[in-house]
Design a protein around this motif. Structure first.
Motif, mmCIF file in Angstrom:
data_model
loop_
_atom_site.group_PDB
_atom_site.id
_atom_site.type_symbol
_atom_site.label_atom_id
_atom_site.label_comp_id
_atom_site.label_asym_id
_atom_site.label_seq_id
_atom_site.Cartn_x
_atom_site.Cartn_y
_atom_site.Cartn_z
ATOM 1 N N LYS A 101 1.950 10.316 -11.098
ATOM 2 C CA LYS A 101 2.880 10.428 -12.490
ATOM 3 C C LYS A 101 2.117 11.449 -13.589
ATOM 4 O O LYS A 101 2.535 12.146 -14.200
ATOM 5 C CB LYS A 101 2.982 9.024 -13.363
ATOM 6 N N ASN A 102 0.719 11.247 -13.330
ATOM 7 C CA ASN A 102 -0.098 12.136 -14.309
ATOM 8 C C ASN A 102 -0.326 13.532 -13.478
ATOM 9 O O ASN A 102 -1.408 14.261 -14.209
ATOM 10 C CB ASN A 102 -1.344 11.260 -14.739
ATOM 11 N N ASP A 103 -0.067 13.827 -12.326
ATOM 12 C CA ASP A 103 -0.478 15.125 -11.576
ATOM 13 C C ASP A 103 1.026 15.290 -11.054
ATOM 14 O O ASP A 103 1.426 14.856 -9.724
ATOM 15 C CB ASP A 103 -1.561 14.776 -10.590
ATOM 16 N N ASN A 104 1.681 16.279 -11.554
ATOM 17 C CA ASN A 104 3.018 16.963 -10.886
ATOM 18 C C ASN A 104 2.916 17.304 -9.280
ATOM 19 O O ASN A 104 3.896 17.629 -8.739
ATOM 20 C CB ASN A 104 3.480 18.074 -11.920
ATOM 21 N N SER A 105 1.491 17.839 -9.015
ATOM 22 C CA SER A 105 1.283 18.097 -7.619
ATOM 23 C C SER A 105 1.149 17.159 -6.602
ATOM 24 O O SER A 105 0.911 17.471 -5.420
ATOM 25 C CB SER A 105 0.223 19.109 -7.425
ATOM 26 N N LEU A 106 1.217 15.908 -7.028
ATOM 27 C CA LEU A 106 0.932 14.750 -6.146
ATOM 28 C C LEU A 106 2.227 14.129 -6.050
ATOM 29 O O LEU A 106 3.035 13.943 -6.784
ATOM 30 C CB LEU A 106 -0.117 13.874 -6.804
ATOM 31 N N MET A 107 2.317 13.124 -5.036
ATOM 32 C CA MET A 107 3.508 12.345 -4.783
ATOM 33 C C MET A 107 3.039 10.709 -4.108
ATOM 34 O O MET A 107 2.378 10.944 -3.239
ATOM 35 C CB MET A 107 4.316 13.004 -3.772
ATOM 36 N N ALA A 108 3.552 9.815 -4.555
ATOM 37 C CA ALA A 108 3.327 8.585 -3.883
ATOM 38 C C ALA A 108 4.299 7.936 -3.127
ATOM 39 O O ALA A 108 5.624 8.029 -3.375
ATOM 40 C CB ALA A 108 3.431 7.543 -5.234
ATOM 41 N N GLU B 103 0.909 -1.169 -0.053
ATOM 42 C CA GLU B 103 0.069 -0.101 -0.075
ATOM 43 C C GLU B 103 0.959 1.286 0.007
ATOM 44 O O GLU B 103 1.918 1.283 0.503
ATOM 45 C CB GLU B 103 -0.946 -0.003 1.244
ATOM 46 N N TYR B 104 0.275 2.015 -0.583
ATOM 47 C CA TYR B 104 1.022 3.598 -0.769
ATOM 48 C C TYR B 104 0.324 4.727 -0.130
ATOM 49 O O TYR B 104 -0.989 4.577 -0.351
ATOM 50 C CB TYR B 104 1.465 3.785 -2.103
ATOM 51 N N PHE B 105 0.753 5.683 0.373
ATOM 52 C CA PHE B 105 0.125 6.983 0.452
ATOM 53 C C PHE B 105 0.344 7.935 -0.690
ATOM 54 O O PHE B 105 1.456 8.138 -1.185
ATOM 55 C CB PHE B 105 0.707 7.649 1.794
ATOM 56 N N LEU B 106 -0.787 8.440 -1.163
ATOM 57 C CA LEU B 106 -0.944 9.603 -2.174
ATOM 58 C C LEU B 106 -0.828 10.803 -1.523
ATOM 59 O O LEU B 106 -1.951 10.866 -0.740
ATOM 60 C CB LEU B 106 -1.779 9.225 -3.205
ATOM 61 N N ILE B 107 -0.014 11.648 -1.684
ATOM 62 C CA ILE B 107 0.092 12.716 -0.761
ATOM 63 C C ILE B 107 0.373 13.925 -1.868
ATOM 64 O O ILE B 107 0.677 13.928 -2.764
ATOM 65 C CB ILE B 107 0.926 13.018 0.377
ATOM 66 N N ASN B 108 0.096 15.329 -1.237
ATOM 67 C CA ASN B 108 0.439 16.538 -2.008
ATOM 68 C C ASN B 108 2.074 16.458 -1.951
ATOM 69 O O ASN B 108 2.683 16.159 -0.969
ATOM 70 C CB ASN B 108 -0.253 17.799 -1.570
ATOM 71 N N LYS B 109 2.560 17.051 -3.077
ATOM 72 C CA LYS B 109 4.159 16.785 -3.197
ATOM 73 C C LYS B 109 4.585 17.999 -2.152
ATOM 74 O O LYS B 109 5.762 17.788 -1.477
ATOM 75 C CB LYS B 109 4.443 17.216 -4.455
ATOM 76 N N ARG B 110 3.900 19.074 -1.887
ATOM 77 C CA ARG B 110 4.279 19.947 -1.116
ATOM 78 C C ARG B 110 4.536 19.543 0.395
ATOM 79 O O ARG B 110 5.196 19.980 1.278
ATOM 80 C CB ARG B 110 3.454 21.359 -1.119
ATOM 81 N N ASP B 111 3.843 18.422 0.658
ATOM 82 C CA ASP B 111 3.711 17.726 2.027
ATOM 83 C C ASP B 111 4.819 16.908 2.272
ATOM 84 O O ASP B 111 4.579 15.712 3.055
ATOM 85 C CB ASP B 111 2.565 17.344 2.564
ATOM 86 N N GLN B 112 5.888 16.440 1.198
ATOM 87 C CA GLN B 112 6.555 15.148 1.102
ATOM 88 C C GLN B 112 7.478 15.105 2.243
ATOM 89 O O GLN B 112 8.039 14.026 2.806
ATOM 90 C CB GLN B 112 7.448 15.241 -0.056
ATOM 91 N N ALA B 113 7.998 16.351 3.123
ATOM 92 C CA ALA B 113 8.698 16.086 4.175
ATOM 93 C C ALA B 113 7.874 15.977 5.425
ATOM 94 O O ALA B 113 8.267 15.415 6.523
ATOM 95 C CB ALA B 113 9.514 17.378 4.231
ATOM 96 N N LYS B 114 6.580 16.091 5.370
ATOM 97 C CA LYS B 114 5.718 16.114 6.428
ATOM 98 C C LYS B 114 4.902 14.890 6.661
ATOM 99 O O LYS B 114 4.943 14.398 7.905
ATOM 100 C CB LYS B 114 4.582 17.025 6.203
ATOM 101 N N TYR B 115 4.546 14.051 5.521
ATOM 102 C CA TYR B 115 3.901 12.909 5.831
ATOM 103 C C TYR B 115 4.545 11.712 5.268
ATOM 104 O O TYR B 115 4.906 11.549 3.988
ATOM 105 C CB TYR B 115 2.393 12.784 5.208
ATOM 106 N N LYS B 116 5.282 10.723 6.019
ATOM 107 C CA LYS B 116 6.027 9.521 5.493
ATOM 108 C C LYS B 116 5.429 8.236 5.924
ATOM 109 O O LYS B 116 5.520 7.202 5.567
ATOM 110 C CB LYS B 116 7.541 9.747 5.657
ATOM 111 N N LYS B 117 5.133 8.260 7.560
ATOM 112 C CA LYS B 117 4.776 6.949 8.064
ATOM 113 C C LYS B 117 3.347 7.340 8.655
ATOM 114 O O LYS B 117 2.806 8.400 8.865
ATOM 115 C CB LYS B 117 5.789 6.901 9.318
ATOM 116 N N ILE B 118 2.903 6.383 9.275
ATOM 117 C CA ILE B 118 1.808 6.396 10.070
ATOM 118 C C ILE B 118 1.560 7.258 10.956
ATOM 119 O O ILE B 118 0.362 7.918 10.958
ATOM 120 C CB ILE B 118 0.970 4.889 10.522
ATOM 121 N N LYS B 119 2.379 7.361 12.004
ATOM 122 C CA LYS B 119 2.604 8.329 12.893
ATOM 123 C C LYS B 119 2.463 9.908 12.539
ATOM 124 O O LYS B 119 1.922 10.540 13.341
ATOM 125 C CB LYS B 119 3.703 8.097 13.654
#
Length: 491
Positions: A213-220, A136-152
């Motif tokens: 891949k199809n939306d530059n504002s998102l990150m998996a 399973e993967y988290f799909l997040i906003n790319k601006r939050d890549q440093a903020k959300y990485k784990k469940i906690k």
């Protein structure tokens, strides 16, 4: 007091009838053993249910202005249909409605990235596993890549997943400090994520990466959710061993030739790449046109049912016959006291079990018309009550029967009085037609969701749909106002 008792008894009778009907529906709902394979052989059609908003497993694209279902699961469905010597028919609906559709015989099988967990196995059977996701993967906003990485990291935040999915269950069981939010469509989850309503969405790896891949504002981002990777399987109604064997035979061939990696995934990637390059709204104009056509058809026929039923119920409620009066009151109160979407689902999945060939379009029209009848009845009743009793008495004194007095004197005057209220009901019906998208009717909202899935855009298709609805309602309002002026002119 006596009148209240009669109405109460009529209400109890109505509820009891609905309960007994529901029991008979539940009994009839089970697909008979071995019948699905016979049905496929006789009709030469394989009806497959899916929720086509899960790229690269199942999604839609536009080819020559027409909707084409593509993806890994769709390719598998094609091979199963080919081996069964049947034509493939895709029924696209909400993920949480798929098993209900399977149990009630609306579809022959479900292929929609579905995991055979113990709860689902209680109601349907599954083929062998044909695909195992890597996690399973988290799909997040790319601006939050440093903020959300784990469940906690999601503690106190809202995390979304598709309603009825394994991912939703994982959020509830392993992310207890987060708020789980379920929506029926993946594209709506992505829209909620991008608009800040959610901090993340849990998806399978391939799907999360497809959206990123199809939306530059998102990150998996790979999640640390723990799950026994059972994989995806084909769901079939209970008691269909012959169909299960046929499906497993196709899956064995697919595995032996490694078709998922060699053909299915590359084919899906090709369509995703095409969508990424040419997902302009102009390309999807035929989708909107088709949606408008269905919306108008649904509105017209629902209005006709609503007017006829509303007139009948209004006369029943005004009748001196206490039984007819009680039945009308109970119907009106019951319909106005229950959600319209529930009524639509009940007509399609409930009544539809007794009428096997009841299409989603007809079921939607019937449900909306039955709902409208309750509101139209109250409008007509108030209109009749607004006509002076002297009008009826004068008509009767001229030798007209009660029925003719109503037809030629009371109803025409009542119609003039309630025209604005009826106009509002017609406009509401036009907008409420969007609710039937939940059962797969291809009206405007359904087409809008297809465009969202095909283009990976959430807001723009919705904005265009809003403009179209406004144009239709504005035009209808002007038309209703024209007839209202004609009525006043003829006074």
């Amino acid at each position: 007091m006596k009148k209240a008792k009669i109405i109460f008894l009529a209400f109890i009778t109505l509820i009891s009838t609905l309960f007994l009907f529901n029991q008979s529906v539940s009994a009839a709902k089970k697909v008979e053993d071995g019948t699905v394979m016979k049905k496929i052989k006789q009709s030469k059609e394989l009806v497959v249910g899916t929720s086509a908003d899960y790229p690269p497993l199942e999604f839609t694209t536009s080819v020559g202005g027409n909707t084409k279902y593509v993806g890994v699961d769709i390719e598998l469905a094609k091979d199963i249909a080919k081996d069964l010597h049947a034509k493939l028919v895709i029924k696209n609906m909400s993920f949480d409605s798929l098993l209900v559709a399977l149990e009630t015989g609306k579809v022959d099988m479900v292929i929609s990235a579905m995991t055979p967990n113990p709860e689902r196995k209680k109601s349907v059977d599954f083929s062998k596993i044909y695909y195992k996701p890597s996690g399973e993967y988290f799909l997040i906003n790319k601006r939050d890549q440093a903020k959300y990485k784990k469940i906690k990291d999601f503690a106190g935040q809202t995390v979304g997943a598709q309603t009825g999915s394994i991912q939703y269950q994982l959020i509830q069981s392993q992310m207890k400090k987060s708020k789980a939010k379920g929506l029926g469509k993946i594209n709506n989850l992505v829209l909620a994520l991008k608009s800040g309503k959610m901090s993340g969405v849990v998806m399978e790896e391939l799907t999360a990466k497809a959206y990123a891949k199809n939306d530059n504002s998102l990150m998996a981002v790979r999640s640390d959710l723990r799950e026994e990777q059972a994989g995806n399987a084909v769901a079939v109604a209970k008691g269909q061993p012959g169909l299960i064997r046929a499906v497993n035979k196709t899956i064995n061939r697919v595995e032996k030739k490694n078709l998922i990696n060699k053909e299915y995934l590359p084919e899906a990637a090709k369509y995703m790449k095409t969508a990424q390059k040419s997902n302009t709204m102009a390309k999807y104009a035929p989708y909107f046109v088709k949606g408008i056509g269905y919306t108008i058809v649904i509105t017209i026929f629902s209005v006709l049912i609503g007017i006829i039923l509303g007139m009948l119920l209004a006369l029943m409620r005004l009748s001196k016959n206490k039984l007819l009066h009680g039945i009308a009151v109970c119907y009106i109160e019951f319909i106005r006291g229950t959600p319209q979407m529930v009524q639509i689902l009940f007509v399609y999945f409930g009544v539809g079990t007794l009428i096997s060939n009841l299409s989603a379009l007809v079921a939607g029209i019937i449900a909306i018309g039955l709902n409208s009848g309750a509101y139209v009845a109250e409008d007509i009743r108030s209109g009749i009550a607004s006509v002076a009793k002297g009008q009826t008495e004068a008509a009767r004194s001229l030798g007209l029967s009660q029925a003719k007095a109503y037809r030629y004197v009371v109803i025409p005057q009542a119609l003039k009085n309630i025209w604005p209220a009826l106009g509002n009901e017609f406009i509401t019906l036009l907008k409420d037609s969007s609710l039937v998208s939940v059962i797969g009717v291809t009206e405007l909202m359904y087409q809008t969701e297809l465009i969202q899935t095909s283009t990976y855009r959430g807001v723009l298709p919705l904005f265009i749909a809003m403009i179209i609805y406004f144009i239709m309602t504005f035009t209808l309002t002007r038309l209703l106002n024209y007839f209202e002026r004609r009525m006043k002119h003829n006074d």
